[in-house]
Each structure stands twice: as structure tokens, then as C-alpha cells.
Design an enzyme around this catalytic site. Structure first.
Site, PDB file in Angstrom:
ATOM      1  N   MET A  72       0.809  -1.189  -0.102  1.00 30.15           N
ATOM      2  CA  MET A  72       0.013   0.040  -0.024  1.00 30.15           C
ATOM      3  C   MET A  72       0.725   1.249  -0.015  1.00 30.15           C
ATOM      4  O   MET A  72       0.565   2.035  -0.644  1.00 30.15           O
ATOM      5  CB  MET A  72      -0.879   0.181   1.157  1.00 30.15           C
ATOM      6  CG  MET A  72      -2.018  -0.966   1.295  1.00 30.15           C
ATOM      7  SD  MET A  72      -3.260  -0.718  -0.394  1.00 30.15           S
ATOM      8  CE  MET A  72      -3.875   0.675  -0.303  1.00 30.15           C
ATOM      9  N   SER A  90      -8.184   0.908   6.964  1.00 24.29           N
ATOM     10  CA  SER A  90      -9.508   0.284   6.213  1.00 24.29           C
ATOM     11  C   SER A  90     -10.452   0.249   7.179  1.00 24.29           C
ATOM     12  O   SER A  90     -11.787  -0.035   6.838  1.00 24.29           O
ATOM     13  CB  SER A  90      -9.225  -0.733   5.345  1.00 24.29           C
ATOM     14  OG  SER A  90      -8.853  -1.817   6.412  1.00 24.29           O
ATOM     15  N   HIS A 125      -8.236   6.344   2.420  1.00 19.91           N
ATOM     16  CA  HIS A 125      -8.198   5.215   2.350  1.00 19.91           C
ATOM     17  C   HIS A 125      -7.984   4.689   0.814  1.00 19.91           C
ATOM     18  O   HIS A 125      -9.097   4.805   0.142  1.00 19.91           O
ATOM     19  CB  HIS A 125      -9.201   4.516   3.012  1.00 19.91           C
ATOM     20  CG  HIS A 125      -9.397   2.856   2.848  1.00 19.91           C
ATOM     21  ND1 HIS A 125     -10.640   2.117   2.496  1.00 19.91           N
ATOM     22  CD2 HIS A 125      -8.394   1.983   2.653  1.00 19.91           C
ATOM     23  CE1 HIS A 125     -10.096   0.975   2.427  1.00 19.91           C
ATOM     24  NE2 HIS A 125      -8.788   0.788   2.384  1.00 19.91           N
ATOM     25  N   GLU A 168     -11.640   6.427  -0.464  1.00 22.03           N
ATOM     26  CA  GLU A 168     -12.372   6.848   0.519  1.00 22.03           C
ATOM     27  C   GLU A 168     -11.983   7.928   1.523  1.00 22.03           C
ATOM     28  O   GLU A 168     -10.903   7.866   2.041  1.00 22.03           O
ATOM     29  CB  GLU A 168     -12.849   5.726   1.478  1.00 22.03           C
ATOM     30  CG  GLU A 168     -13.711   4.622   0.903  1.00 22.03           C
ATOM     31  CD  GLU A 168     -14.030   3.659   1.760  1.00 22.03           C
ATOM     32  OE1 GLU A 168     -15.192   2.975   1.952  1.00 22.03           O
ATOM     33  OE2 GLU A 168     -13.203   2.933   2.529  1.00 22.03           O
ATOM     34  N   ASN A 180     -15.522  -1.704   2.814  1.00 26.80           N
ATOM     35  CA  ASN A 180     -15.530  -2.939   3.552  1.00 26.80           C
ATOM     36  C   ASN A 180     -16.965  -3.291   4.228  1.00 26.80           C
ATOM     37  O   ASN A 180     -17.250  -4.257   4.518  1.00 26.80           O
ATOM     38  CB  ASN A 180     -14.384  -2.867   4.772  1.00 26.80           C
ATOM     39  CG  ASN A 180     -12.953  -3.091   3.950  1.00 26.80           C
ATOM     40  OD1 ASN A 180     -12.871  -3.721   2.990  1.00 26.80           O
ATOM     41  ND2 ASN A 180     -12.059  -2.362   4.449  1.00 26.80           N
TER      42      ASN A 180
END
Length: 206
Positions: free
Chosen positions: A14, A119, A140, A152, A190
């Protein structure tokens, strides 16, 4: 405050992906990891990835060279002192993220934005561990960041409007589709994904 220099803490998939995206879009990216060698390995990994894009004709040599020049592995928190935005992309443990924010606070200006790529962890709870909760926000990125366009933006209870607008501006400049999410478990993606996965498991069992 115009954001040009961005620090990324965590050089895993990431973190390195965020660094690549930011550098390709013209931001100076400073990549820090608790293991100094990890940041160097991430830089080499990004170089290989960009090389593949050049070979496939999806990227030109000039853009590749410029992107690599804007990614700077650093060895300590002090090297992030001139950054305008810090994005932590560490392991998904609140205690680790809070400690990172404390370390960052000690070396950065009061107006620097502190962002978490979490997340699922509450942004309000992370912000409470700092002395500048109005400057803390969730950004995110989806995995992998160079491919997935959705981001997000999550505001905590004390996140200022200015912080939200600057976070949206930066991610939009990175070519992302930005959605605003409430600070609740799982945010949007999620929170939707888990029921989908559960339903898939039930369907397979049946």
C-alpha cells in the site's frame, strides 16, 4: 497551504503504491519504513513496475524518469519535517498508528495534515491521540493504489472542513474517484464487502 511534499510511512504494497501514484502525478514523495531497507526495496520495486509500463507502451521514458526522481526513501522521521501531508500506511493496529502520529507531530509543522490509510480503524480515535485532531483524516486507497481509482475520505468528529477539502484536492490530483465516508466500522467499501463475502460463502455451502 499548498500540498506538494507528501510523506508516506510504511513501504509495503500500500505505501509503495501510494508513493508511486503521488510521484506520477507530480508530488514529491518521501517514503519511510521502520526497516530502512524496506523503503529502498520499495523504490526498486516501483522502478521495475514503471519499466514494465514503459515496455507495454503505457508510459514514456520521460514520465518514468520523472516519477522515480520524485520518490525519495528516507531513514528517519526528521526527514519528513518539510512535508505538507503525511499518510501512514502501516499495519492495521491502532496502537502502531497512534505512535506513528506522535512521532510525526514531534517533527512537523502544526498545519501539516496527518492521514491514515486505515480500512477500518476509527479516525476519531486516532485523532484523539494527537494534539491536532482537526488536522487528522482518513484517506483510504484501495489495493493496489496504482490500479484502483476509488479513494475513501473519512473525517473524524474534529476534522476541520479545510482538512477535508485539502485531502479531496490532493486525491483528485492523483486521478482518483473520491467518496466521503462516515467514521464507522468498515467505512463504505469494507462495510459492503463483508456481507458480499459472507453471502458467497453461504451460497457455496448450499
Amino acid at each position: 497551504m499548498s500540498i506538494q511534499r507528501i510523506g508516506v510511512i510504511g513501504a509495503g504494497q500500500m505505501g509503495s503504491g501510494i508513493a508511486q501514484v503521488g510521484a506520477q502525478c507530480g508530488f514529491d514523495m518521501f517514503l519511510l519504513d521502520q526497516n530502512p531497507e524496506a523503503a529502498l526495496r520499495a523504490q526498486a520495486r516501483i522502478e521495475r513496475t514503471l519499466g514494465v509500463l514503459v515496455d507495454k507502451g503505457k508510459l514514456d521514458d520521460a514520465t518514468r524518469a520523472g516519477t522515480l526522481a520524485r520518490i525519495k526513501p528516507v531513514m528517519d522521521y526528521a526527514s519528513l519535517s518539510d512535508c505538507d501531508l503525511i499518510i501512514e500506511a502501516a499495519v492495521e493496529l491502532a496502537a502502531v498508528k497512534c505512535e506513528i502520529f506522535k512521532q510525526v507531530e514531534a517533527v512537523t509543522r502544526p498545519d501539516v495534515i496527518l492521514a491514515s490509510n486505515t480500512s477500518s480503524i476509527s479516525i476519531t480515535s486516532l485523532a484523539a491521540s494527537t494534539s491536532r485532531p482537526e488536522r487528522v483524516i482518513g484517506i483510504h486507497f484501495m489495493n493496489p493504489p496504482p490500479v484502483m481509482r476509488l479513494v475513501e475520505i473519512i473525517r473524524g468528529l474534529q476534522t476541520s472542513d479545510d482538512t477535508v477539502e485539502r485531502a479531496k484536492e490532493v486525491t483528485a490530483k492523483m486521478g482518483k474517484v473520491v467518496v466521503s465516508a462516515r467514521d464507522m466500522p468498515g467505512f463504505i467499501v469494507n462495510r459492503m464487502l463483508i456481507p458480499f463475502l459472507n453471502e458467497a460463502c453461504f451460497a457455496l455451502q448450499e
